[in-house]
Motif scaffolding. Structure first.
Motif, PDB file in Angstrom:
ATOM      1  N   MET D   1      65.238  29.146  42.570  1.00 12.87           N
ATOM      2  CA  MET D   1      63.889  28.499  42.572  1.00 12.87           C
ATOM      3  C   MET D   1      64.026  26.934  42.504  1.00 12.87           C
ATOM      4  N   ILE D   2      64.454  26.416  41.645  1.00 16.64           N
ATOM      5  CA  ILE D   2      64.602  25.125  41.323  1.00 16.64           C
ATOM      6  C   ILE D   2      65.212  24.471  42.410  1.00 16.64           C
ATOM      7  N   ASP D   3      66.230  24.927  43.083  1.00 12.95           N
ATOM      8  CA  ASP D   3      66.853  24.753  44.142  1.00 12.95           C
ATOM      9  C   ASP D   3      65.868  24.345  45.321  1.00 12.95           C
ATOM     10  N   LEU D   4      64.988  24.987  45.687  1.00 13.22           N
ATOM     11  CA  LEU D   4      63.838  24.856  46.384  1.00 13.22           C
ATOM     12  C   LEU D   4      62.884  23.641  46.449  1.00 13.22           C
ATOM     13  N   VAL D   5      63.198  22.928  45.268  1.00 12.84           N
ATOM     14  CA  VAL D   5      62.269  22.099  44.935  1.00 12.84           C
ATOM     15  C   VAL D   5      61.945  20.940  46.365  1.00 12.84           C
ATOM     16  N   TRP D   6      62.870  20.761  47.104  1.00 10.64           N
ATOM     17  CA  TRP D   6      62.447  19.736  48.162  1.00 10.64           C
ATOM     18  C   TRP D   6      61.595  20.396  49.224  1.00 10.64           C
ATOM     19  N   LEU D   7      61.534  21.716  48.994  1.00  8.32           N
ATOM     20  CA  LEU D   7      60.107  22.055  49.780  1.00  8.32           C
ATOM     21  C   LEU D   7      58.936  21.727  49.431  1.00  8.32           C
ATOM     22  N   VAL D   8      58.880  21.429  48.217  1.00  9.25           N
ATOM     23  CA  VAL D   8      57.432  20.911  47.492  1.00  9.25           C
ATOM     24  C   VAL D   8      56.929  19.857  48.444  1.00  9.25           C
ATOM     25  N   PRO D   9      57.694  18.811  48.328  1.00 13.10           N
ATOM     26  CA  PRO D   9      57.063  17.512  49.171  1.00 13.10           C
ATOM     27  C   PRO D   9      57.314  17.725  50.510  1.00 13.10           C
ATOM     28  N   LEU D  10      58.300  18.741  51.059  1.00 12.37           N
ATOM     29  CA  LEU D  10      58.415  18.723  52.529  1.00 12.37           C
ATOM     30  C   LEU D  10      57.119  19.403  53.235  1.00 12.37           C
ATOM     31  N   ILE D  11      56.713  20.497  52.591  1.00 14.61           N
ATOM     32  CA  ILE D  11      55.595  21.307  53.251  1.00 14.61           C
ATOM     33  C   ILE D  11      54.503  20.348  53.395  1.00 14.61           C
ATOM     34  N   PRO D  12      53.948  19.467  52.305  1.00 10.13           N
ATOM     35  CA  PRO D  12      52.791  18.629  52.650  1.00 10.13           C
ATOM     36  C   PRO D  12      53.137  17.491  53.755  1.00 10.13           C
ATOM     37  N   LEU D  13      54.275  17.278  53.867  1.00 13.64           N
ATOM     38  CA  LEU D  13      54.900  16.354  54.667  1.00 13.64           C
ATOM     39  C   LEU D  13      54.596  16.964  56.463  1.00 13.64           C
ATOM     40  N   LEU D  14      54.953  18.271  56.276  1.00 13.44           N
ATOM     41  CA  LEU D  14      54.610  19.007  57.553  1.00 13.44           C
ATOM     42  C   LEU D  14      53.445  19.145  57.970  1.00 13.44           C
ATOM     43  N   GLY D  15      52.496  19.251  56.824  1.00 12.72           N
ATOM     44  CA  GLY D  15      51.115  19.504  57.006  1.00 12.72           C
ATOM     45  C   GLY D  15      50.587  18.226  57.550  1.00 12.72           C
ATOM     46  N   PHE D  16      51.139  17.071  57.135  1.00 11.14           N
ATOM     47  CA  PHE D  16      50.724  15.728  57.480  1.00 11.14           C
ATOM     48  C   PHE D  16      51.238  15.247  58.832  1.00 11.14           C
ATOM     49  N   ILE D  17      52.292  16.055  59.379  1.00 10.00           N
ATOM     50  CA  ILE D  17      52.728  15.909  60.645  1.00 10.00           C
ATOM     51  C   ILE D  17      51.754  16.730  61.653  1.00 10.00           C
ATOM     52  N   ILE D  18      51.693  17.862  61.170  1.00  8.11           N
ATOM     53  CA  ILE D  18      50.661  19.027  62.158  1.00  8.11           C
ATOM     54  C   ILE D  18      49.453  18.331  62.338  1.00  8.11           C
ATOM     55  N   ILE D  39      49.355  22.645  50.656  1.00  8.38           N
ATOM     56  CA  ILE D  39      49.144  22.160  49.210  1.00  8.38           C
ATOM     57  C   ILE D  39      49.352  23.432  48.340  1.00  8.38           C
ATOM     58  N   PHE D  40      48.827  24.415  48.980  1.00  5.38           N
ATOM     59  CA  PHE D  40      48.732  25.915  48.215  1.00  5.38           C
ATOM     60  C   PHE D  40      50.221  26.380  47.898  1.00  5.38           C
ATOM     61  N   ILE D  41      50.967  26.361  49.218  1.00  7.23           N
ATOM     62  CA  ILE D  41      52.288  26.788  48.931  1.00  7.23           C
ATOM     63  C   ILE D  41      53.062  25.947  48.218  1.00  7.23           C
ATOM     64  N   SER D  42      52.946  24.708  48.318  1.00  2.98           N
ATOM     65  CA  SER D  42      53.590  23.881  47.357  1.00  2.98           C
ATOM     66  C   SER D  42      53.353  24.129  45.783  1.00  2.98           C
ATOM     67  N   PHE D  43      52.337  24.311  45.711  1.00  7.23           N
ATOM     68  CA  PHE D  43      51.496  24.696  44.297  1.00  7.23           C
ATOM     69  C   PHE D  43      52.321  25.753  43.846  1.00  7.23           C
ATOM     70  N   ALA D  44      52.259  26.825  44.750  1.00 10.33           N
ATOM     71  CA  ALA D  44      53.103  28.110  44.445  1.00 10.33           C
ATOM     72  C   ALA D  44      54.289  27.862  44.200  1.00 10.33           C
ATOM     73  N   ILE D  45      55.052  27.249  44.877  1.00  7.74           N
ATOM     74  CA  ILE D  45      56.436  26.923  44.861  1.00  7.74           C
ATOM     75  C   ILE D  45      56.643  26.170  43.206  1.00  7.74           C
ATOM     76  N   SER D  46      55.608  25.306  42.961  1.00  7.08           N
ATOM     77  CA  SER D  46      55.451  24.619  41.942  1.00  7.08           C
ATOM     78  C   SER D  46      55.622  25.446  40.696  1.00  7.08           C
ATOM     79  N   VAL D  47      54.501  26.380  40.777  1.00 13.16           N
ATOM     80  CA  VAL D  47      54.487  27.409  39.748  1.00 13.16           C
ATOM     81  C   VAL D  47      55.888  28.169  39.396  1.00 13.16           C
ATOM     82  N   GLY D  48      56.466  28.439  40.665  1.00  7.84           N
ATOM     83  CA  GLY D  48      57.690  29.025  40.437  1.00  7.84           C
ATOM     84  C   GLY D  48      58.699  28.225  39.805  1.00  7.84           C
ATOM     85  N   ILE D  49      58.629  26.922  40.199  1.00  6.23           N
ATOM     86  CA  ILE D  49      59.757  26.480  39.553  1.00  6.23           C
ATOM     87  C   ILE D  49      59.360  26.110  38.120  1.00  6.23           C
ATOM     88  N   PHE D  50      58.083  25.818  37.704  1.00  4.99           N
ATOM     89  CA  PHE D  50      57.757  25.561  36.380  1.00  4.99           C
ATOM     90  C   PHE D  50      58.203  27.080  35.416  1.00  4.99           C
TER      91      PHE D  50
END
Lengths: 109, 488, 457, 630, 165
Positions: D1-18, D39-50
């Motif tokens: 899960m922690i290894d997926l941390v790069w997804l946390v910022p990346l997904i909002p970035l994707l949102g920005f681009i879209i 943001i919610f997805i990021s949040f979900a991942i963050s919770v997972g990471i937490f």
């Protein structure tokens, strides 16, 4: 003749130089102070003659005839120059009715 | 492989000839030539081995009696500048499409001619060749600026020309001196590197070169030709001047000044840095209240170049690498800025900030691209400007902490004047003039997109570019340091 | 020798042809004659013949002869229709030009003071006349008379100098004089020193170096443009060749002595030539001042006497000659249309005649000394020459002057390209085209690949 | 899960681009959905990471992505650091961020720049995440400046209003001043430790002696950076102006997340700061001063958002006070609770403003309690929370800071408590002015007042709940808790000040609660009972009131002391130095040459006599030379 | 009597040359110039340069001076109507001349060469001797001076002949 020249052998060379220099300078002064183109030209002739005299003196001093030959060339030049120069002056006179060099100041600056 | 370099250098010249006789198709011919050059550069870059060696070396006797050879080659440092040149020229040509220049064939031919000159400067390994290229690049740009420029162009360009050539002639003097000192009696750069000159000699050679380079960059107080020229020149000319030409000075310092007269640099480098840093603050301050956007960018360019220059004279890897990447970045950004201003000028016939405003509401595309360019210029992380500025500042820092504190003001000042300009031009309410502003399209869009893409790509992943020059830069610095420690 | 004979004979043939009203044949005859002499130049290359101990046709002489002959040919090509409208006596004009060329060939090859003198005078007298051939033109008259009076005056000094040298060394022969100098290095007669100075003055006058340059602008301006082009290119080259033969070889042992005055002359010449040219309104007059400044650069070869000095003068003179010929050719074209020589007449030339404008631009760049043109190579070798003796201040001063030079040369370019002018269409006659193309080609070739000329002498 | 941390910022970035690319083509609903969903997805991942981190024995994970810059000995990788501190920040940013995104769907619904707004918000989240995730100072700096950029963009969102655009510029420039400090600190760190990686810097720093000069310099520079971002004296004036942005922006950027970056940074560098007690004192003093100043100004403001803005300044000062007294966890605790209640308050204010059709002046409000019940109740919770009444979240965090302050210095504590009273006063003043009394606006507007849509009220409710209960993550031991937060952060913030003994703590709590209650009462009497309304702008005020109302004239002082002199310098340098002197010299050379030309050409007089005279003069001088030299 | 002849003649030369440049009437100048040239002829004789003396007599006094006189008469300049230069210029000119002679002589350090002129070869200036020289080593310049004269001839004709317009 023979005698006369023998008599004169005592004149130091530098007196010839002085004489030439003075006459040359008189020519220069003439060029500087006169306004008539013909007189200026005559002053130039004076300068040339001063040179001629000095050349001859050196020629005698060096015992070398080439100096006198050179004088001959200068005379030839003088002749040529006089012919050309006077025709130029005549030409100018035809246009300006004057030989005053101060009239010639249209080309300046 | 050497043929590649010959081709690279002379292709633009051939292109210039073709363009000169291409009539109406001149602008397309020029673009094709420039793109082919770009492709060649790409091929060259791919074949380049990123080590410290000089590659693709050409060495043909040219004027043998005077010890002059056509000696050129590419190392990492050259490659960056070559890349810059060949990258920007097509962009600049494309950017000129909005104008309908009279005698376009001559115009484009001159650009390409200049390209050859620039490439000569950036690849020359023979001082004479370098000088030839140096001047050969100047003449075309003079004509570009003076024929197609604004209403005050003649006087201003004359000043520019005489000023720059004054510098280069003194450089020639220095080159001749070095040539005479060289026991081999040639202009080979390696031979120059090996010269053992005493401190006094190095000192005055330093100045003879530095003034030429300082005028070109321009470093305070040799800069006064620059704002006028940039303002009066046609947009294309300004882009050429600011985007590429200015780098000649920087490149010159790196390639010809530092390694040849390290003691001169040691003695006078501080002066150079001080001048550069004064230039940063001074030009930034002046840029604050500029009323004309083009002039503002011109002053900003002085500030940015001052930073690069200071970074180089700091003589360390970070500063130098910063200078390398900042050359590229500054070229891209400044071309972008001037292009945007040109678009605005084309439509509004003015670059006065007070006359503009509110363009963002009618031209959102332009506003966004402009914004990206502006932030690239103010070195926001994630844009190309940051990488260079960061490395430069860290380089200067290692030289002197107070230098970096003052030089670092550019971080603040840059933001102030750039945002002031952006606000004045793009934000606020539209006025009668700007209400009819048409958003960018066609070639304009393409150019701005390319520029923005470059800004972001370089900002996010600069490593390939840094990698290209790293070995060469390190070798250069080692060389200088060795010379400094070995003698005296 | 046969070069002079060929030229002289050609001149006579032309003179006779003129008598028989064979107007069309005049120019071809002259050109063929010059071509013939050029062939002799080439064929006697490397032979270094000495004639009667008076003339030495070494490579120096041959190279300069070649250059002056080519220059004369180009200028002769420009005579088409030039004299026809105000004179019948074209044959005489051509004849005089050819005579002057004879004098020039003598000047570049003399081995004896008498030859120098004769050559110089043949040339000068011809020029006095040529300057005044517009008989009804006041300017031409004035030019002629001024030139003549001052020329004759300066000849006096030259002769005085020759006399003194003769007095000291006992000979007119350059080798003998040189031998005298080397032999009596420590006890050279004071006469000799003064002689050298006076000769320096006389020759400076001939090449138009300050402060003996005063005739130059007036005479250049007043003379018919074609003659001016001849004076400022071929004649000037010859003057320098003569200068060089005397000072770089014969008087070389006294270099320390005459270096100082020469430097003063160089400084003054550069300064006056360049600075005064800046404010001229008349293109021709500007070229006159520019020719003064070029005289300054050319004198660099005497400031530092190296094995390359002579060749440097050749390179510089070649660059200067061809660029000037272009300038004068275009000037003649422009003047024929508009009637005067002012800068304004060049306004908008780029539109009216792009070819002429381009060529003139290259010429101006060459005169200004921009790289890739012959002018740069010329300046470069000159700078290099004096830098071998580390005359840094001189070069720095020259650079400052060169900057001023850029300014006035670029004025022409500015006028042609950036200013709006009249709409009068300017055509280029075929012969002019040939001259312009040839000159520009030479200018560029020398600029790009100067090796062809760099090791000639 | 922690290894997926790069997804946390990346997904909002994707949102920005879209959202950025599709801002004109996609429908508003879709944009709103995408913007919030990422943001919610990021949040979900963050919770997972937490939770993953909670379960993991190793509390610090570095995730290397790629080499970013390398030059000589300088290597800067783009890598992320997941540890207790950053994981909790992730939760706040994505959690609160998500709620604000949802809220924005409603709030911005009628705005033209809806798509643009969401893309900017997403971009902000991206940079904010980068800031907290960076494993070295440079990546942190990217985020640091990136959020500054977004702040600029969002403050100037309604750029047609040029004062808004100016506010945006001001924010960016002031941040930049701090950024320069940050940057210099980075240089110092790099040269001192040879690296900018946290993992290399901190262990090395721990070896150094406290009070080491370099460390002091580093921490000072870092603190300057933090001042800029977290709006401390002297760089705080941008924050109130930043209220020019849409209210969700104020909630997200200028209350909950970005402005706390400074605290995050100092907490992150606590190892360094511990070694520089001088700087810690400085921080405490600056923080305290800021807290007081902000509170004093907030008392008299009439713009509802300005009150909240100055309150934010004041609360940030509190946090710095906490940092300064060594209570990193306390400060961080306050960051969290503040994120909840200040976001809530701003969103409530937004709801009010939304209802009032963009009327922000409290003098035109009043009596909105009935029309906006949800807003009122949630705002009430927020107000109580910020005032620090138990058991609402603000109480715990504020008390922890005050307790540490008390340990450190009694005077500091006293001023801190006084500020807390002020806080309670102005917050309730705001509440009363807005929701109680009579409606003071126009009738026309009154008819249109209505409660906000669900997309806005639901986030309010959620945040209200969090504000209410959020304090329980850090219940002090004296109240029977065991301060979970402190324990969680202990691997990162090793050293923390000892809490005072329980008796003292009880006393401190009592003092503050009583004081707060009195303040509230005071506000109640003045603004509810007596229905006092702040006077109009031009009306006369007492000296103190005037000072407060005009924000102590600090903007004006800055204007006079910095901006005007700089502009004057600019004009001076341009018109005098550059044009007249530097360029004047260059032009003068040209002019001189031309004049020389004019003069010299007069020599050429056209007169032969003169020419010859000059020649003779030349000849004479040359002959003279000959005479002299032989 | 000895060398005194030389000094007398020299004094006369100087006197008459001064008269040349100071007489107002150009015709008088010419006449004085002729006299001056005559004194030069005497100098040549004294130096035993007989050939030169003769040539000088014929060419200068005979041809050149007559030409001058002829032109003066032709142009009707036999009056002293030459607008004379201002006295200042004259004074300056004379001063300049004096400076010139001083520096010229000074630079020659002529006083150092006081060795008397001795005619080593009495035949030096005789026609025979000069002829040998002229047609020997100086053949070439001699021949070439024909070009000079030819040039002058062509030029004189060219310049003075009236154009058919």
């Amino acid at each position: 003749m023979e005698h006369l020249t023998q008599e004169l052998q005592g004149v130091p060379l530098n007196h010839y130089i002085w004489l030439s220099a003075i006459i040359f300078t008189i020519g220069v002064i003439g060029v500087l102070t006169r306004r008539n183109a013909i007189v200026i030209f005559m002053s130039v002739e004076l300068m040339l003659n001063a040179v001629n005299l000095l050349l001859t003196a050196f020629s005698v001093h060096n015992n070398d005839p080439s100096g006198q030959v050179f004088v001959f060339f200068i005379m030839a030049l003088a002749a040529a120059e006089v012919a050309v120069g006077l025709s130029i002056i005549v030409m100018v006179y035809r246009n300006t009715q004057s030989t005053d060099i101060n009239v010639l100041n249209r080309l300046k600056w | 492989m050497e043929q590649l370099l010959i081709l690279l250098i002379f292709l633009p010249l051939a292109g210039a000839l073709v363009t000169a006789f291409a009539g109406k198709a001149a602008k397309y011919a020029a673009l094709v030539s420039a793109i082919v050059s770009l492709v060649l550069t790409a091929v060259l870059t791919c074949n380049f081995i990123p080590d410290a060696s000089t590659q693709f070396v050409l060495n043909y006797p040219w004027i043998q009696d005077l010890g002059i050879n056509f000696h050129a080659g590419i190392d990492g440092i050259s490659l960056i500048t070559v890349l810059l040149t060949n990258l920007l020229i097509p962009v600049i040509i494309l950017a000129s499409y909005g104008h309908d220049y009279k005698r376009a064939n001559a115009f484009y031919a001159l650009i390409l001619f200049m390209q050859t000159g620039l490439l000569l400067v950036f690849t020359a390994l023979d001082a004479f060749l370098f000088y030839i290229g140096w001047e050969a690049a100047l003449i075309p740009v003079y004509f570009i600026c003076a024929v197609w420029g604004g209403k005050d162009r003649i006087k201003v360009n004359m000043k520019f020309f005489v000023y720059t050539i004054a510098g280069s002639l003194f450089m020639l003097l220095g080159i001749i001196y070095l040539y005479l000192q060289n026991p081999l009696h040639n202009f080979d750069i390696q031979a120059f590197y090996k010269l053992n000159l005493d401190a006094a000699q190095q000192g005055w050679i330093f100045w003879s070169f530095f003034i030429a380079f300082a005028i070109k960059m321009p470093v305070f107080p040799f800069h006064t030709w620059q704002p006028d020229t940039y303002t009066e020149a046609p947009a294309t000319g300004t882009m050429l001047l600011a985007g590429i030409m200015l780098k000649m000075g920087i490149y010159g310092v790196i390639r010809w000044l530092l390694p040849i007269v390290p003691h001169g640099v040691q003695d006078w480098g501080t002066t150079a840095i001080v001048l550069s840093i004064i230039g940063i603050v001074y030009a930034s301050l002046i840029a604050f209240t500029q009323k004309n956007a083009k002039r503002l960018v011109a002053y900003s360019s002085i500030a940015h170049v001052g930073l690069i220059s200071a970074g180089i004279f700091a003589l360390n890897t970070q500063g130098m690498q910063g200078a390398m990447i900042q050359m590229l970045s500054h070229g891209i950004n400044v071309v972008g800025l001037f292009f945007v201003l040109d678009i605005i000028f084309n439509r509004m016939k003015t670059n006065k900030i007070a006359d503009l405003g509110g363009i963002a509401s009618v031209a959102p595309q332009l506003a966004i691209t402009f914004l990206i360019i502006v932030f690239g210029t103010v070195a926001l992380p994630g844009t190309n400007g940051f990488i260079g500025e960061f490395l430069l500042l860290i380089g200067i820092y290692q030289y002197n902490i107070w230098a970096v504190v003052i030089a670092g003001l550019t971080v603040i000042f840059g933001a102030v004047y750039m945002l002031r300009m952006y606000q004045g031009v793009m934000l606020g309410k539209t006025n009668e003039l700007t209400i009819g502003f048409k958003d960018i399209k066609g070639s304009e869009k393409l150019v701005l997109y390319i520029i923005c893409a470059l800004i972001l790509i370089l900002g996010v992943y600069p490593k390939p570019v840094l990698h290209l020059s790293e070995a060469a830069v390190q070798q250069l610095i080692e060389q200088v340091n060795q010379k400094l420690t070995s003698v005296n | 020798m046969n070069i002079i004979i060929t030229i002289a004979v050609t001149a006579l043939v032309v003179l006779y042809a003129g008598l028989f009203k064979a107007k069309k044949a005049l120019l071809p005859i002259s050109l063929i004659g010059l071509l013939g002499s050029l062939v002799f130049v080439v064929s006697s290359w490397n032979t270094a013949q000495v004639f009667y101990g008076m003339m030495q046709m070494d490579n120096f002489a041959l190279a300069f002869s070649g250059l002056t002959i080519i220059g004369t040919m180009l200028i002769l090509l420009l005579t088409q229709n030039y004299f026809a409208k105000d004179s019948e006596n074209i044959a005489e004009y051509l004849c005089l030009i050819l005579f002057a060329l004879c004098g020039i060939v003598i000047m570049v090859s003399y081995k004896n003071m008498s030859m120098l003198f004769i050559g110089l005078e043949i040339m000068s007298v011809s020029l006095y006349i040529l300057a005044g051939i517009r008989k009804n033109n006041f300017a031409s008259n004035e030019a002629s008379l001024k030139y003549f009076l001052m020329g004759a005056f300066s000849t006096g000094f030259l002769l005085f100098g020759i006399t003194l040298i003769y007095g000291a060394s006992g000979s007119f022969d350059l080798d003998a004089i040189n031998k005298y100098l080397v032999g009596n290095y420590t006890s050279v007669s004071p006469l000799f020193y003064t002689g050298v100075i006076l000769m320096l003055i006389g020759l400076s006058f001939k090449v138009g170096a300050a402060p003996f340059h005063f005739w130059t602008p007036d005479v250049y301006e007043g003379s018919p443009s074609l003659i001016t082009s001849f004076m400022s290119t071929v004649v000037k080259t010859a003057g320098f060749a003569a200068f060089l033969r005397l000072f770089a070889d014969t008087f070389a042992p006294l270099h320390d002595f005459w270096l100082m005055p020469l430097m003063v002359i160089v400084f003054l010449t550069l300064l006056i030539g360049n600075v005064t040219a800046l404010f001229q309104k008349n293109f021709k007059r500007m070229l006159a001042y520019s020719s003064i400044s070029h005289a300054g650069y050319l004198l660099f070869s005497l400031v530092a006497l190296t094995s390359r000095s002579a060749n440097n003068v050749l390179v510089y003179a070649a660059a200067y000659t061809f660029a000037s010929i272009i300038a004068f050719a275009v000037l003649i074209l422009v003047k024929q249309k508009t009637g005067n020589d002012n800068f304004e007449n060049f306004n908008g030339l780029a539109k009216r005649n792009p070819f002429a404008a381009l060529v003139l631009t290259i010429a101006m760049l060459s005169l200004a000394g921009i790289p890739l043109t012959a002018g740069f190579i010329g300046k470069y070798v000159m700078f290099l020459n004096v830098m071998t003796e580390y005359q840094v201040y001189l070069v720095a001063f020259a650079i400052l002057n060169a900057l001023v030079g850029f300014y006035y040369y670029f004025r022409v370019i500015v006028a042609m390209y950036f200013k709006e002018g009249s709409e009068i269409v300017l055509e280029t006659p075929v012969q002019y085209k040939v001259v312009l193309l040839l000159s520009v080609a030479i200018t560029l070739v020398l600029g790009l690949y100067p090796s062809v000329i760099l090791n000639l002498i | 899960m922690i290894d997926l941390v790069w997804l946390v910022p990346l997904i909002p970035l994707l949102g920005f681009i879209i959202n950025g690319l599709g801002r004109n083509t996609l429908s508003k609903n879709l944009i709103g959905f995408i913007g919030s969903a990422v943001i919610f997805i990021s949040f979900a991942i963050s919770v997972g990471i937490f939770f993953a981190l909670g379960a993991d024995a190793n509390k610090s994970h570095e995730i290397f992505l790629f080499d970013w810059i390398s030059a000589g000995s300088l290597h800067i990788p783009l890598s992320f650091l997941v540890d207790p501190l950053s994981s909790i920040m992730l939760l706040i940013i994505t959690g609160v961020g998500f709620l604000i995104h949802v809220y924005s769907i409603g709030y911005m619904h009628s705005d033209e720049g809806f798509g643009k707004f969401f893309s900017y918000l997403n971009l902000f989240i991206f940079f904010m995440l980068l800031l907290v995730l960076g494993s070295n100072y440079i990546v942190m700096f990217i985020g640091w400046e990136g959020v500054g950029l977004c702040s600029y963009l969002l403050i100037g969102f309604w750029f047609t209003n040029s004062s808004y655009a100016s506010a945006a510029k001001k924010a960016f420039v002031m941040n930049r001043i701090g950024d320069l400090g940050f940057l210099i600190a980075v240089f110092l760190i790099f040269t001192t430790f040879g690296s900018v990686e946290f993992s290399k810097v901190f262990p090395q720093a721990a070896q150094l002696m406290p009070g080491h000069a370099t460390i002091i310099l580093i921490t000072l520079c870092l603190f300057i950076g933090a001042c800029g971002k977290s709006a401390q004296i002297p760089l705080f004036t941008w924050l109130p102006d930043a209220m020019a942005g849409p209210t969700p922006v104020s909630a997200l950027i200028h209350a909950a997340t970005m402005v706390t970056a400074g605290i995050y940074m100092i907490a992150r560098s606590s190892v360094l700061f511990d070694l520089a007690p001088v700087i810690q004192h400085l921080i405490a003093i600056v923080g305290l001063a800021t807290a007081v100043l902000g509170a004093l100004i907030a008392i008299t403001q009439t713009d509802i958002k300005k009150v909240l803005a100055y309150s934010t300044v004041s609360q940030l000062g509190y946090m710095f006070l906490g940092l300064g007294v060594g209570a990193y966890d306390g400060a961080f605790f306050h960051v969290i609770t503040h994120a909840f209640f200040k976001a809530l308050l701003f969103l409530c204010a937004g709801s009010v403003i939304h209802a009032m059709h963009h009327e922000q002046d409290m003098r035109h409000m009043g009596g909105l309690r009935k029309k906006l019940p949800i807003t009122f109740w949630t705002m009430l919770i927020g107000t109580i929370a910020i005032s620090g009444l138990p058991p609402f979240s603000g109480f715990f965090s504020k008390d922890e800071i005050l307790a540490h302050a008390y340990e450190s210095n009694k005077i500091i504590w006293a001023i801190g408590v006084f500020t807390a009273f002020l806080t309670a006063f102005y917050m309730f003043r705001m509440l009363y002015l807005t929701f109680y009394g009579k409606y003071r606006g126009t009738h026309h507007a009154q008819e249109h007042i209505h409660e906000s849509p669900a997309s806005m009220t639901i986030p309010l409710i959620v945040l209200a709940v969090l504000s209410a209960i959020g304090g329980f993550i850090g219940v002090p031991e004296s109240l029977g808790g065991h301060h979970w937060l402190s324990g969680w952060l202990s691997p990162v913030i090793g050293h923390h000040a000892e809490a005072p003994d329980h008796a003292t703590e009880y006393m401190l709590m009592a003092i503050s609660v009583v004081g707060v209650l009195i303040s509230i009462g005071f506000a109640y009497v003045k603004y509810n009972k007596q229905n006092q309304v702040p006077v109009a702008d031009e009306a006369k005020r007492s000296v103190l009131e005037n000072l407060s109302y005009h924000k102590f004239y600090i903007d004006e002082i800055y204007d006079a002391v910095i901006r005007k002199p700089l502009d004057a310098f600019s004009a001076f340098f341009y018109k005098i130095v550059d044009r007249k002197i530097v360029d004047g010299i260059v032009n003068g050379l040209g002019w001189g040459t031309t004049e020389a030309s004019k003069g010299l050409r007069l020599l050429q007089s056209g007169n032969v006599g003169f020419y010859i005279f000059m020649m003779v003069a030349g000849i004479i001088s040359l002959l003279l030379y000959t005479y002299l030299s032989i | 009597m000895g060398t005194s002849v030389f000094y007398v003649v020299a004094a006369l030369s100087i006197f008459f040359s001064l008269m040349v440049i100071f007489s107002k009437n150009p015709v008088h100048s010419v006449l004085y110039l002729i006299v001056t040239f005559f004194t030069f002829t005497v100098h040549y004789i004294l130096l035993n340069a007989q050939f030169l003396a003769v040539v000088n007599f014929i060419v200068y006094m005979g041809a050149i001076m007559v030409l001058f006189l002829f032109v003066l008469m032709l142009l009707n300049l036999n009056k002293d109507n030459e607008p004379s230069k201002s006295n200042l210029i004259k004074v300056v000119g004379i001063i300049a001349g004096c400076c010139l002679v001083v520096t010229l002589v000074g630079s020659l350090k002529a006083t150092a060469i006081s060795n008397p002129l001795i005619l080593k070869n009495p035949d030096l200036g005789l026609v025979k001797n000069l002829g040998k020289e002229l047609f020997g080593p100086f053949m070439l310049p001699f021949e070439l001076s024909s070009i000079l004269l030819l040039t002058a001839m062509v030029g004189a004709v060219l310049l003075t002949k009236k154009e058919k317009v």
